[in-house]
Scaffold this active site. Structure first.
Site, PDB file in Angstrom:
ATOM      1  N   ASP A  34       0.848  -1.147   0.096  1.00 17.72           N
ATOM      2  CA  ASP A  34       0.056   0.066   0.036  1.00 17.72           C
ATOM      3  C   ASP A  34       0.968   1.174   0.113  1.00 17.72           C
ATOM      4  O   ASP A  34       0.756   2.167  -0.832  1.00 17.72           O
ATOM      5  CB  ASP A  34      -1.023  -0.212   1.191  1.00 17.72           C
ATOM      6  CG  ASP A  34      -2.038   0.881   1.048  1.00 17.72           C
ATOM      7  OD1 ASP A  34      -2.323   1.641   0.234  1.00 17.72           O
ATOM      8  OD2 ASP A  34      -2.717   0.933   2.377  1.00 17.72           O
ATOM      9  N   THR A 118      -1.331 -11.521   3.225  1.00 23.50           N
ATOM     10  CA  THR A 118      -0.167 -12.483   3.623  1.00 23.50           C
ATOM     11  C   THR A 118       0.923 -11.847   4.307  1.00 23.50           C
ATOM     12  O   THR A 118       2.007 -12.270   4.409  1.00 23.50           O
ATOM     13  CB  THR A 118       0.097 -13.551   2.584  1.00 23.50           C
ATOM     14  OG1 THR A 118       0.874 -12.634   1.755  1.00 23.50           O
ATOM     15  CG2 THR A 118      -0.975 -14.231   1.984  1.00 23.50           C
TER      16      THR A 118
HETATM   17  P1  ADP Z   1      -1.542  -7.120   3.918  1.00 19.91           P
HETATM   18  O1  ADP Z   1      -1.545  -6.070   4.993  1.00 19.91           O
HETATM   19  O2  ADP Z   1      -2.686  -7.088   3.113  1.00 19.91           O
HETATM   20  O3  ADP Z   1      -1.194  -8.252   4.592  1.00 19.91           O
HETATM   21  P2  ADP Z   1       1.223  -6.280   2.972  1.00 19.91           P
HETATM   22  O4  ADP Z   1       1.689  -4.983   2.383  1.00 19.91           O
HETATM   23  O5  ADP Z   1       1.868  -6.144   4.267  1.00 19.91           O
HETATM   24  O6  ADP Z   1      -0.419  -6.208   3.012  1.00 19.91           O
HETATM   25  O7  ADP Z   1       1.547  -7.685   2.255  1.00 19.91           O
HETATM   26  C1  ADP Z   1       1.011  -8.297   1.117  1.00 19.91           C
HETATM   27  C2  ADP Z   1       2.258  -8.785   0.323  1.00 19.91           C
HETATM   28  O8  ADP Z   1       2.685  -7.924  -0.456  1.00 19.91           O
HETATM   29  C3  ADP Z   1       3.424  -9.307   1.191  1.00 19.91           C
HETATM   30  O9  ADP Z   1       3.759 -10.626   0.382  1.00 19.91           O
HETATM   31  C4  ADP Z   1       4.456  -8.239   0.915  1.00 19.91           C
HETATM   32  O10 ADP Z   1       5.720  -8.867   0.687  1.00 19.91           O
HETATM   33  C5  ADP Z   1       3.993  -7.877  -0.617  1.00 19.91           C
HETATM   34  N1  ADP Z   1       4.634  -6.309  -1.058  1.00 19.91           N
HETATM   35  C6  ADP Z   1       5.031  -5.699  -0.454  1.00 19.91           C
HETATM   36  N2  ADP Z   1       5.568  -4.459  -1.300  1.00 19.91           N
HETATM   37  C7  ADP Z   1       5.389  -5.012  -2.434  1.00 19.91           C
HETATM   38  C8  ADP Z   1       5.327  -4.464  -3.790  1.00 19.91           C
HETATM   39  N3  ADP Z   1       6.183  -3.229  -3.839  1.00 19.91           N
HETATM   40  N4  ADP Z   1       5.167  -5.103  -4.899  1.00 19.91           N
HETATM   41  C9  ADP Z   1       4.742  -6.466  -4.735  1.00 19.91           C
HETATM   42  N5  ADP Z   1       4.205  -7.053  -3.338  1.00 19.91           N
HETATM   43  C10 ADP Z   1       4.547  -6.425  -2.398  1.00 19.91           C
END
Ligand code: ADP
Length: 172
Positions: A34, A118
């Protein structure tokens, strides 16, 4: 017919019609993917999100992509994992289904997803990955028929391994 691909990378760099944001219910930005999406899209994304007045868990709302290479962002708050007895599985399926339907309704043919819930939300990957792929395949075959390519953009080895195993099992 849709093609589902598992790729490794940063979703903010992916050139597709829409990327999905694993948001929170405020839609006002956060950490993880996010935060990365808001940084890359620029301040107009936050202004557009403010006008949406939040989003319920499992629902999905659309904005433009602003400075991103993607034309649109679909924002969906996935569920926080609380042990599995709080409707988490149905809510995560809702996030994937509703996000793909919102993108398809906007005319998007190519859509990229992160692994929703995740990360900080701690949903187990071994449950989330097969659920994500089954839900996306079913949705693309029924209500989102215009979508031709879905990419799951994995940010680490563990996520990539879980989605590759789930895809292999699905296509067996
Ligand atoms: P949530 O709160 O839904 O768990 P997170 O952002 O903490 O969301 O994590 C969701 C997934 O996105 C994790 O596997 C994290 O490693 C991954 N993630 C973080 N940054 C990026 C990015 N720039 N592009 C793709 N995936 C990402």
């Amino acid at each position: 017919m849709v093609t589902i691909k598992i790729v490794r990378g940063d979703i903010t760099k992916v050139v597709v019609d829409a990327i999905v944001n694993a948001a929170n219910t405020s839609l006002l930005g956060g950490g993880g993917v996010d935060g990365a999406i808001h940084r890359a899209a620029g301040p107009k994304l936050l202004a557009a999100c403010r006008a949406l007045h939040g989003c319920e868990t499992g629902e999905a709302k659309l904005t433009k992509g602003y400075q991103l290479p993607a034309k649109y962002v679909v924002h969906t708050p996935g569920p926080i994992w609380r042990g599995g007895q709080h409707n988490e599985v149905a809510l995560l399926a809702n996030s994937y289904r509703n996000s793909l339907n919102v993108a398809a309704a906007q005319g998007c043919q190519t859509v990229a997803f992160p692994s929703i819930s995740t990360g900080v939300y701690r949903f187990p990957l071994a449950i989330a990955a097969p659920l994500a792929l089954q839900t996306l395949q079913q949705t693309a075959a029924s209500t989102a028929k215009s979508v031709t390519l879905i990419e799951i953009v994995c940010f680490d080895d563990q996520t990539q391994d879980a989605f590759e195993s789930a895809l292999a099992a699905l296509t067996k």
